[in-house]
Scaffold this motif. Structure first.
Motif, PDB file in Angstrom:
ATOM      1  N   UNK B 102       0.790  -1.240   0.000  1.00  0.00           N
ATOM      2  CA  UNK B 102       0.000   0.000   0.000  1.00  0.00           C
ATOM      3  C   UNK B 102       0.824   1.292   0.000  1.00  0.00           C
ATOM      4  N   UNK B 103       2.134   1.135  -0.219  1.00  0.00           N
ATOM      5  CA  UNK B 103       2.990   2.336  -0.301  1.00  0.00           C
ATOM      6  C   UNK B 103       3.999   2.186  -1.440  1.00  0.00           C
ATOM      7  N   UNK B 104       4.527   3.341  -1.845  1.00  0.00           N
ATOM      8  CA  UNK B 104       5.706   3.342  -2.721  1.00  0.00           C
ATOM      9  C   UNK B 104       6.913   3.380  -1.784  1.00  0.00           C
ATOM     10  N   UNK B 105       7.368   2.209  -1.403  1.00  0.00           N
ATOM     11  CA  UNK B 105       8.371   2.164  -0.341  1.00  0.00           C
ATOM     12  C   UNK B 105       9.715   2.727  -0.793  1.00  0.00           C
ATOM     13  N   UNK B 106      10.107   2.429  -2.011  1.00  0.00           N
ATOM     14  CA  UNK B 106      11.478   2.781  -2.404  1.00  0.00           C
ATOM     15  C   UNK B 106      11.643   4.275  -2.627  1.00  0.00           C
ATOM     16  N   UNK B 107      10.534   5.008  -2.749  1.00  0.00           N
ATOM     17  CA  UNK B 107      10.678   6.464  -2.890  1.00  0.00           C
ATOM     18  C   UNK B 107      10.324   7.172  -1.585  1.00  0.00           C
ATOM     19  N   UNK B 108      10.209   6.427  -0.492  1.00  0.00           N
ATOM     20  CA  UNK B 108      10.030   7.068   0.803  1.00  0.00           C
ATOM     21  C   UNK B 108       8.718   6.752   1.500  1.00  0.00           C
ATOM     22  N   UNK B 109       7.931   5.855   0.936  1.00  0.00           N
ATOM     23  CA  UNK B 109       6.731   5.408   1.651  1.00  0.00           C
ATOM     24  C   UNK B 109       5.483   6.226   1.387  1.00  0.00           C
ATOM     25  N   UNK B 110       5.436   6.926   0.267  1.00  0.00           N
ATOM     26  CA  UNK B 110       4.211   7.658  -0.060  1.00  0.00           C
ATOM     27  C   UNK B 110       3.076   6.652  -0.276  1.00  0.00           C
ATOM     28  N   UNK B 111       1.872   6.986   0.242  1.00  0.00           N
ATOM     29  CA  UNK B 111       0.769   6.038   0.047  1.00  0.00           C
ATOM     30  C   UNK B 111       0.341   5.965  -1.416  1.00  0.00           C
ATOM     31  N   UNK B 112      -0.085   4.775  -1.818  1.00  0.00           N
ATOM     32  CA  UNK B 112      -0.665   4.628  -3.151  1.00  0.00           C
ATOM     33  C   UNK B 112      -1.976   5.391  -3.213  1.00  0.00           C
ATOM     34  N   UNK B 113      -2.370   5.833  -4.401  1.00  0.00           N
ATOM     35  CA  UNK B 113      -3.728   6.358  -4.509  1.00  0.00           C
ATOM     36  C   UNK B 113      -4.736   5.279  -4.096  1.00  0.00           C
TER      37      UNK B 113
END
Lengths: 76, 191
Positions: B102-113
């Motif tokens: 549920x996140x973009x972990x490799x770019x810092x953990x931004x939540x997915x839409x």
């Protein structure tokens, strides 16, 4: 991915906006140039031999090569 | 919920001689535990969601081998159409493992839409995958994995994994996919 994996990838791409009839046509070839991707324009039956040339080139260089398929009547 | 690493370990232990394309966090974790590194294509951070498409090509080219993709949910969102292409081509030897963190972990953990409100198992079902599963714990994955990968696919397995944002990404042995691909090709030619 093709560059990273050294994949001999033959890309068959419909050439929307050929001859600059819309923005896709204007930026398309410069984009391929920026990537260093060779490409061949296929407009009619007489050009189909280019597909084999492009495929051979992709196999020999382990790189992507593009075939741009443009309909003859487009942009004219 | 399970840790991504636990799931990668279970998949690796049960793979047999399957070919594995792995993206993002699982792509970084697979080289640590892989039982058959010569049959792995681990993309650490670089495939922009195209792992599922690459794995489809492998599955079609090598119908004699099982092929797995370890995909990320953010990755799959960038290549959602591949679900339909895979279901259409219906490779029987293909298993799609989706690491749903549920996140973009490799770019810092931004939540997915729409993080946490997307049902990827339903996406796969609607695309036409005949066998679809969702597991939230390692025990259930381990209990079911052999039956899943040995049946006629394509199979889709959604794994609910921890985003692990409180943990630094460990210093994995970084394997460049451009280095791995030579070994992979040679191994495939031999087998």
């Amino acid at each position: 991915m093709s560059f990273e994996l050294h994949l001999p990838l033959l890309m068959l791409i419909g050439y929307r906006g050929w001859k600059g009839t819309d923005s896709a046509g204007i930026i398309f070839e410069p984009t391929l140039d920026a990537w260093g991707i060779k490409y061949y324009l296929v407009q009619s039956d007489k050009d189909v031999g280019k597909i084999s040339i492009a495929d051979k080139q992709a196999q020999e260089t382990d790189k992507p090569v593009a075939i741009l398929i443009a309909r003859e009547e487009h942009g004219q | 919920m399970m840790e991504s690493f636990e799931a990668v370990k279970i998949i690796s232990e049960h793979r047999g001689d399957a070919l594995i394309v792995a993206e993002m966090t699982p792509g970084a974790e697979l080289p640590v535990v892989s039982t058959k590194p010569e049959f792995d294509l681990p993309f650490n951070w670089a495939s922009m969601g195209k792992g599922s498409s690459l794995a489809l090509g492998l599955a079609l080219a090598r119908p004699d081998r099982k092929v797995f993709v370890l995909d990320g949910d953010g990755s799959l969102l960038m290549n959602l159409g591949s679900l339909v292409t895979i279901a259409h081509m219906a490779p029987p030897n293909f298993t799609h493992f989706l690491f749903d963190n549920r996140v973009y972990r490799c770019t810092g953990g931004q939540p997915l839409p729409r993080a946490g409100r997307l049902n990827f198992a339903n996406f796969a079902r609607e695309a036409g995958y005949p066998n679809v599963y969702e597991f939230a714990d390692a025990e259930t994955l381990e209990k079911n994995i052999d039956a899943i990968i040995n049946q006629v696919g394509p199979n889709f397995v959604c794994l609910k994994v921890s985003p692990a944002l409180d943990k630094p990404i460990p210093p994995f042995p970084y394997v460049r996919v451009s280095d791995a691909v030579g070994r992979f090709r040679a191994a495939l030619q031999r087998s």
